[in-house]
Every structure is written in structure tokens, then in C-alpha cells.
Design a protein around this motif. Structure first.
Motif, short mmCIF file in Angstrom:
data_model
loop_
_atom_site.label_atom_id
_atom_site.label_comp_id
_atom_site.label_asym_id
_atom_site.label_seq_id
_atom_site.Cartn_x
_atom_site.Cartn_y
_atom_site.Cartn_z
N GLU A 193 -4.09 7.14 10.73
CA GLU A 193 -4.44 6.15 9.71
C GLU A 193 -3.75 6.54 8.41
O GLU A 193 -3.21 7.65 8.30
CB GLU A 193 -5.96 6.08 9.52
N VAL A 194 -3.76 5.64 7.43
CA VAL A 194 -3.12 5.92 6.15
C VAL A 194 -4.20 5.91 5.06
O VAL A 194 -4.89 4.90 4.88
CB VAL A 194 -2.03 4.88 5.84
N VAL A 195 -4.34 7.04 4.38
CA VAL A 195 -5.29 7.15 3.27
C VAL A 195 -4.59 6.61 2.02
O VAL A 195 -3.59 7.16 1.56
CB VAL A 195 -5.72 8.61 3.05
N VAL A 196 -5.12 5.52 1.47
CA VAL A 196 -4.44 4.77 0.40
C VAL A 196 -4.77 5.34 -0.97
O VAL A 196 -5.93 5.60 -1.30
CB VAL A 196 -4.85 3.28 0.47
N ALA A 249 0.84 -1.21 0.00
CA ALA A 249 0.00 0.00 0.00
C ALA A 249 0.87 1.25 0.00
O ALA A 249 1.92 1.29 0.64
CB ALA A 249 -0.92 0.00 1.22
N LYS A 250 0.38 2.28 -0.72
CA LYS A 250 1.02 3.60 -0.69
C LYS A 250 -0.04 4.62 -0.34
O LYS A 250 -1.19 4.53 -0.82
CB LYS A 250 1.64 3.95 -2.04
N GLY A 251 0.30 5.57 0.51
CA GLY A 251 -0.68 6.58 0.88
C GLY A 251 -0.09 7.61 1.82
O GLY A 251 1.10 7.59 2.13
N LYS A 252 -0.97 8.51 2.31
CA LYS A 252 -0.54 9.58 3.22
C LYS A 252 -1.10 9.34 4.62
O LYS A 252 -2.24 8.88 4.79
CB LYS A 252 -1.02 10.94 2.70
N VAL A 253 -0.29 9.69 5.60
CA VAL A 253 -0.68 9.55 7.00
C VAL A 253 -1.53 10.76 7.40
O VAL A 253 -1.20 11.90 7.07
CB VAL A 253 0.57 9.47 7.91
N ARG A 254 -2.63 10.51 8.10
CA ARG A 254 -3.46 11.60 8.63
C ARG A 254 -3.97 11.22 10.01
O ARG A 254 -3.98 10.04 10.39
CB ARG A 254 -4.62 11.91 7.69
N LEU A 255 -4.39 12.20 10.77
CA LEU A 255 -5.00 11.96 12.08
C LEU A 255 -6.39 11.36 11.89
O LEU A 255 -7.09 11.70 10.93
CB LEU A 255 -5.11 13.26 12.87
N ARG A 256 -6.81 10.50 12.78
CA ARG A 256 -8.13 9.88 12.68
C ARG A 256 -9.25 10.87 12.99
O ARG A 256 -10.35 10.73 12.52
CB ARG A 256 -8.24 8.70 13.64
N GLY A 257 -8.97 11.79 13.86
CA GLY A 257 -10.01 12.74 14.25
C GLY A 257 -10.58 12.40 15.62
O GLY A 257 -10.53 11.25 16.07
N LEU A 275 -12.58 9.12 17.05
CA LEU A 275 -12.35 7.99 16.15
C LEU A 275 -11.06 7.24 16.46
O LEU A 275 -10.68 6.31 15.75
CB LEU A 275 -12.30 8.48 14.69
N GLU A 276 -10.37 7.64 17.52
CA GLU A 276 -9.10 7.02 17.88
C GLU A 276 -9.32 5.63 18.48
O GLU A 276 -10.38 5.35 19.05
CB GLU A 276 -8.34 7.90 18.87
N ASN A 277 -8.32 4.78 18.34
CA ASN A 277 -8.38 3.42 18.89
C ASN A 277 -7.27 3.26 19.93
O ASN A 277 -6.10 3.03 19.58
CB ASN A 277 -8.20 2.38 17.77
N PRO A 278 -7.60 3.36 21.22
CA PRO A 278 -6.57 3.29 22.27
C PRO A 278 -5.90 1.93 22.39
O PRO A 278 -4.86 1.81 23.03
CB PRO A 278 -7.36 3.63 23.55
N ARG A 279 -6.49 0.91 21.78
CA ARG A 279 -5.89 -0.43 21.86
C ARG A 279 -4.70 -0.61 20.92
O ARG A 279 -3.94 -1.55 21.04
CB ARG A 279 -6.94 -1.50 21.57
N LEU A 280 -4.58 0.30 19.94
CA LEU A 280 -3.48 0.22 18.99
C LEU A 280 -2.43 1.28 19.27
O LEU A 280 -2.75 2.42 19.62
CB LEU A 280 -4.00 0.42 17.55
N LYS A 281 -1.19 0.92 19.07
CA LYS A 281 -0.08 1.87 19.19
C LYS A 281 -0.25 3.00 18.18
O LYS A 281 0.12 4.15 18.43
CB LYS A 281 1.24 1.13 18.96
#
Length: 585
Positions: A94-97, A72-80, A83-89
Motif C-alpha cells: 500500500e502507499v502511505v500518503v 498522491a505522493k507517499g511511500k510504499v510499504r507492506l500491508r502486513g 491484511l493482504e488482498n489476493p484479488r489485487l495485483k
């Protein structure tokens, strides 16, 4: 194919274009926008495939299923916000593909990757899938770093890494050998080494002074949670040394390995004589994360009305009456006490007497009516019990009582949640007996091996002869051990005589070592640490199979490759071997 690993991304990378590679951990279609959790060895990051951003990538994403290999290729952006997932580092980004490639598809997997409820048989059959989890990767990362730390420490302390043979001679070392038939010498066999013991001693005779090896060893023995037919040990030998010198090196090595996992090991490590360990804990590998010490009370019952105890107390050398005081043990229910009675019965106990301590030190229980006031007072004073405590009693032959009372101690600690799972309690067990005599047998055996240096060679009572041997124990698990070796022919000859090994038998079994010891062998000693067991404890696993990449089952089978398995008859003919089928029951 990639510019960064999935879990290395963070808020600092917002706006960056990245290339990622990994497996589809999960797939979700939310009203036309597809979310894929991409997983690699570092962890997980969320991919967003939106037709508004890239219709082509979205079209590819519609075909994605679990465990597909993706680029995958894409840009990194904040989830907002929200919408964050505290269980993941990577839960805040997220990456917009804009480009997505299915590099390889996957058949439906036989179990969900990471499902802890999957049976071990299925996990081992598909071990390559079982190892795809982040937890498995982190385990083997620690194993790798531990091996590197060991090599670094030993190299810095002047040890030379030397490989010793895998195909060698069968020598008696305590377990059955794995034998390898020779094609060139029909009817003759190599053996896979149970340890590099004899070769490392030969290296000392050769003047190498300090040797080590992270060695593969093989033993054909009954398996359990901390045993495998093939295993790895850190093997170390050094010349011109005493017991303290060897133990100091071993402690430094352990300290260096545990430091890699961020755990501080305080040295020097406590030492405990073998006799003390057996009498206090019923084991030569005591778990010291909790108290529960056995107390000798045999003398209290010399004249008791409790006949079974009185009879046992008449033979103090052969028998034991041990008390196990349990703080707060009054909380144990009768059902739990009965289950503990059944438990020790499996290890030779004829029963399990007990008393509870009530207010004012009053004792209550089935055997109390047989005890005199003086015996009650002596028990309370000797065991140090208080109101609310309980005392278990084991009585009978010494070896049997120490064994089942030691096991009872462990079982009570588990039942009453006394074990600090985060603690690392090391102890050296020292002053081992030189010999052991099995009950019902006349034959004398070396407790460790016949090349261990005795401490008091001139004693007339061989049962009192101790050895310069030492075991390192962690949380009730024997990590390893070693000894100072015999390097003088006169001492070796006397030990063989005690063991009933003739000159002819010694030459047949150990001739090449005995020959070498004639040519100026230096004083030497060493140790070996079970590397798999060490990693098991370091990573807090309960089973050694979890820290070996491709382990065998408890029946010594590899479910992945189906080994052992029949071989082509032509191979057997070349080896001059004919299979005799076992008789059917």
C-alpha cells in the motif's frame, strides 16, 4: 504528475517515494484512518491516509468521493500479515500518503464503474464511464497491439499502406450505401465505401503489386451482435498471385496477430469445400469446436412407410433428409426436445422427428413404428450411434433443411455444454458457387461479387460453376474472405452476360474499373479480415460493440452523441434537400 502507474508497484518498491495519479475507485473510513483505492489504466493500489502521518493529506481525504481525480505522493510499504488482498495485483503493498490533491471532483455517476449488471443503453449513453474499467482498457490494448502487429507483418512482406477515398461513387456491393449529398452538385451524391474493393484493384493496375489498409467501411444494413453500420477491416491485395499465395499471406497475418495475445495458431489452416461445409454442418461458417455432423440419410427412406419422408426422398436433388446424431442425447428431456422443435420452426421446419438409442441398438421414439427393421439397421450403421445417443431428423427443401439443421446443431451444442470456450478452430471455406439463384426468383446473382474469377468458366450448368473465392472462419464466425479477381475483359464480359448486366449498365456502374482493366491489368487477388470481429473473438467478447470505442446500437443510433439527428434547415437549403415526412400509420 506521476512517477509510476498504480499496478506497476510491488514488494520491490517498498520504501520508495512515489507519485500517483488516477481516480478514486472506492473510499473507506476505518476509525479515523482513510483508505482509498486509487485506479488508473494499469489497475488499483491502496492509499492510506493516516492523520498521524500527514494531517493535511488526511483532511483532504475526508472530502474524497468515488471517481474524484486524485494526485498522491507517499511511500510504499507492506500491508502486513493478514491484511493482504489476493484479488489485487498490488494486494501485498500500500502507499502511505503524505500529500494528496483533489485535481477534479466528480458528480455522482449514473452507475457504479465496472458493474456488469448495468443495461447496455445506459452504458452506451455514458460510454466514457463504461470505458473506465480495467477490462475495457485491456480490450483496447489488445486491439491496438493487433493493429500494430498487422502493419508490422504486412510491411515486412512488402505491402504498401495506401489510403483510399471515403467519399466515392455508389456501386452495387450487396448492402445499402450511406449517401452523402453534394453541395456543389445539387441532386448528386457521394457514397461512403462498403469496402475499398474497386480502388485496391485499381492500385494493382497501377503496378503497386502489394497493398494494404486498415480501412473504415460503411454499410446501411440490419444490425446484429457481430455487425455495425461502420466497421474496420484489414484490407489486402496482391498481384501475380494464385489462391494459395493469398491464403498463405492471410494465415501469416492471423498467426502474427494472435501471437500478440499469446495464442499460437497452427498453420496451414484446414480447408473445406463449400459443399462439404453445407452438407455436414448446414453452414458456410461452421463451428468446429465440437462434432455433431449432419448425415445424409435420404436414400434410406425411399420406400419407407413414413409418407412425409418417402415423398421428400423422391426428389434427391431438390430435397434433403438430414440426421443429426447426438452423443449422450438420451439425457435431453422431452421439454428440451420440444423447445428445440419450437426453435427450428422459426427457420422453416415443419417439425423435428427424433429417435433415442436404447440397449442393443433398439430405437425408441414417435416415428419408430413406421420404420422397417432394415431402415433401423441402416440408420444406426450410417449415423454410428450407440446406446444413450439420440438422432434428430430434418426433412424438406434442401436450402431450408440445411439452414435449420445447422442452427439446431449449434443450439444442441450449447444446450449440452459441448463447446470448448478456450479453443480457436480456424477453417478456410473454398470452392464457393459462382452464382446463387434465390428461390422464387429468376434473377441470377454473384455469390461474392461480379469480379470474382470463376474456376470452370466453360461449364454449361452455371449452378455448377465455382469461383476462386475463400472465406476464413473462426469458431463459427466469418472473419473475412476474398478472391482472385477477373483481370481479362473476355471473362468479365461473359460473367456480366450471365448476370444479365448489359454493356451500358456495366459502364454506368463500373466504367472506371472496366476502363482500367483494358490497360494491362495483372492477375491479382486479395482478402479482407473484419478487424472488429477478430478482436471480439480474440478478447472473448460476445458482442462487437464491446470492442469498438464508440459504437452504435442495434438500431444504428449513437446514444452518446444522439446521432443521427435533425440538422439546421439552412444546411438542407444549401444542399438543395427538402425533407418529406413519412406518412403516419
Amino acid at each position: 504528475m506521476r512517477t509510476v502507474y498504480c499496478a506497476q508497484l510491488s514488494e520491490k518498491d517498498v520504501g520508495k517515494e512515489v507519485r500517483l495519479a488516477g481516480w478514486a475507485n472506492s473510499y473507506r473510513d476505518h476509525g479515523g484512518v482513510i483508505f482509498i483505492d486509487l485506479r488508473d489504466k494499469s489497475g488499483i493500489v491502496q492509499l492510506v491516509c493516516d492523520p498521524a502521518d500527514s494531517p493535511e493529506a488526511h483532511k483532504v481525504a475526508e472530502r474524497v468521493r468515488d471517481e474524484y481525480v486524485l494526485l498522491a505522493k507517499g511511500k510504499v510499504r507492506l500491508r502486513g500479515e493478514g491484511l493482504e488482498n489476493p484479488r489485487l495485483k498490488t494486494g501485498k503493498i500500500e502507499v502511505v500518503v503524505d500529500e494528496l490533491v483533489i485535481e477534479n471532483e466528480s458528480a455522482p455517476t449514473p452507475f457504479v464503474i465496472g458493474d456488469s449488471n448495468v443495461g447496455e443503453e445506459i452504458r452506451l449513453k455514458y460510454r466514457y464511464l463504461d470505458l473506465r474499467t480495467q477490462k475495457a482498457y485491456e480490450t483496447f490494448k489488445i486491439r491496438s497491439k493487433a493493429a500494430i502487429a498487422a502493419r508490422k507483418y504486412l510491411d515486412e512482406h512488402g505491402f504498401l499502406e495506401v489510403e483510399t477515398p471515403i467519399l466515392t461513387k455508389s456501386t452495387p456491393e450487396g448492402a445499402r450505401d450511406y449517401l452523402v449529398p453534394s453541395r456543389l452538385y445539387p441532386g448528386e451524391f457521394y457514397a461512403l465505401p462498403q469496402s475499398p474493393q474497386l480502388f485496391k484493384q485499381l492500385l494493382m493496375v497501377a503496378g503497386f503489386d502489394r497493398y494494404f489498409q486498415i480501412a473504415k467501411c460503411f454499410r446501411d444494413e440490419d444490425l446484429r451482435a457481430d455487425r455495425q453500420p461502420e466497421f474496420t477491416q484489414i484490407d489486402v491485395e496482391m498481384s501475380f498471385c494464385k489462391e494459395d499465395d493469398v491464403m498463405e499471406v492471410a494465415e501469416g497475418l492471423i498467426k502474427a496477430i494472435f501471437a500478440e495475445a499469446g495464442i499460437e495458431v497452427k498453420t496451414p489452416i484446414r480447408r473445406m469445400p463449400y459443399k462439404e461445409a453445407m452438407e455436414k454442418y448446414g453452414s458456410d461458417k461452421p463451428d468446429l469446436r465440437y462434432g455433431l455432423e449432419l448425415v445424409d440419410v435420404i436414400d434410406i427412406f425411399e420406400n419407407t412407410e413414413l409418407k412425409v419422408f418417402r415423398d421428400i426422398a423422391q426428389f434427391k436433388k431438390l430435397n434433403r433428409i438430414k440426421a443429426l446424431p447426438v452423443p449422450g442425447g438420451e439425457k435431453l428431456t422431452r421439454k428440451e426436445i420440444d423447445s428445440l422443435t419450437d426453435f427450428v420452426a422459426k427457420f422453416g421446419a415443419k417439425g423435428l422427428a427424433w429417435v433415442k438409442v436404447k440397449a442393443g441398438g433398439e430405437l425408441q421414439g414417435p416415428i419408430v413404428k413406421f420404420l422397417s427393421d432394415e431402415e433401423k439397421r441402416a440408420l444406426v450403421e450410417r449415423t454410428g450411434v450407440e446406446e444413450g445417443d439420440l438422432i434428430f431428423f430434418g426433412a424438406g427443401p434442401k436450402k431450408t433443411v440445411l439452414d435449420y439443421m445447422g442452427r439446431l446443431r449449434q443450439e444442441v451444442a450449447k444446450l449440452m455444454n459441448m463447446i470448448d470456450e478456450d479453443a480457436y478452430e480456424f477453417v478456410w471455406i473454398v470452392d464457393f458457387p459462382m452464382f446463387e439463384i434465390e428461390e422464387g426468383e429468376v434473377k441470377i446473382k454473384a455469390l461474392h461479387h461480379p469480379f470474382t474469377m470463376p474456376k470452370n468458366i466453360d461449364t454449361e450448368d452455371i449452378e455448377e460453376m465455382t469461383s476462386e473465392a475463400y472465406d476464413i472462419v473462426l469458431n463459427g464466425v466469418e472473419l473475412g474472405g476474398g478472391s482472385i479477381r477477373i483481370h481479362k475483359a473476355s471473362i468479365q464480359k461473359k460473367i456480366f452476360e450471365i448476370l444479365g448486366i448489359s454493356d451500358e449498365e456495366a459502364k454506368e456502374k463500373f466504367g472506371f474499373l472496366l476502363d482500367a482493366l483494358q490497360y494491362g491489368a495483372p492477375p491479382h487477388g486479395g482478402f479482407a479480415i473484419g478487424f472488429d470481429r477478430l478482436v471480439m473473438l480474440l478478447t472473448k467478447h460476445d458482442n462487437i460493440r464491446d470492442v469498438i470505442a464508440f459504437p452504435k446500437t442495434q438500431k444504428a443510433q449513437c446514444l452518446l452523441t444522439h446521432a443521427p439527428s435533425p440538422v439546421d434547415p439552412e444546411q438542407l437549403r444549401e444542399l438543395h434537400i427538402r425533407i418529406k415526412e413519412p406518412k403516419k400509420a
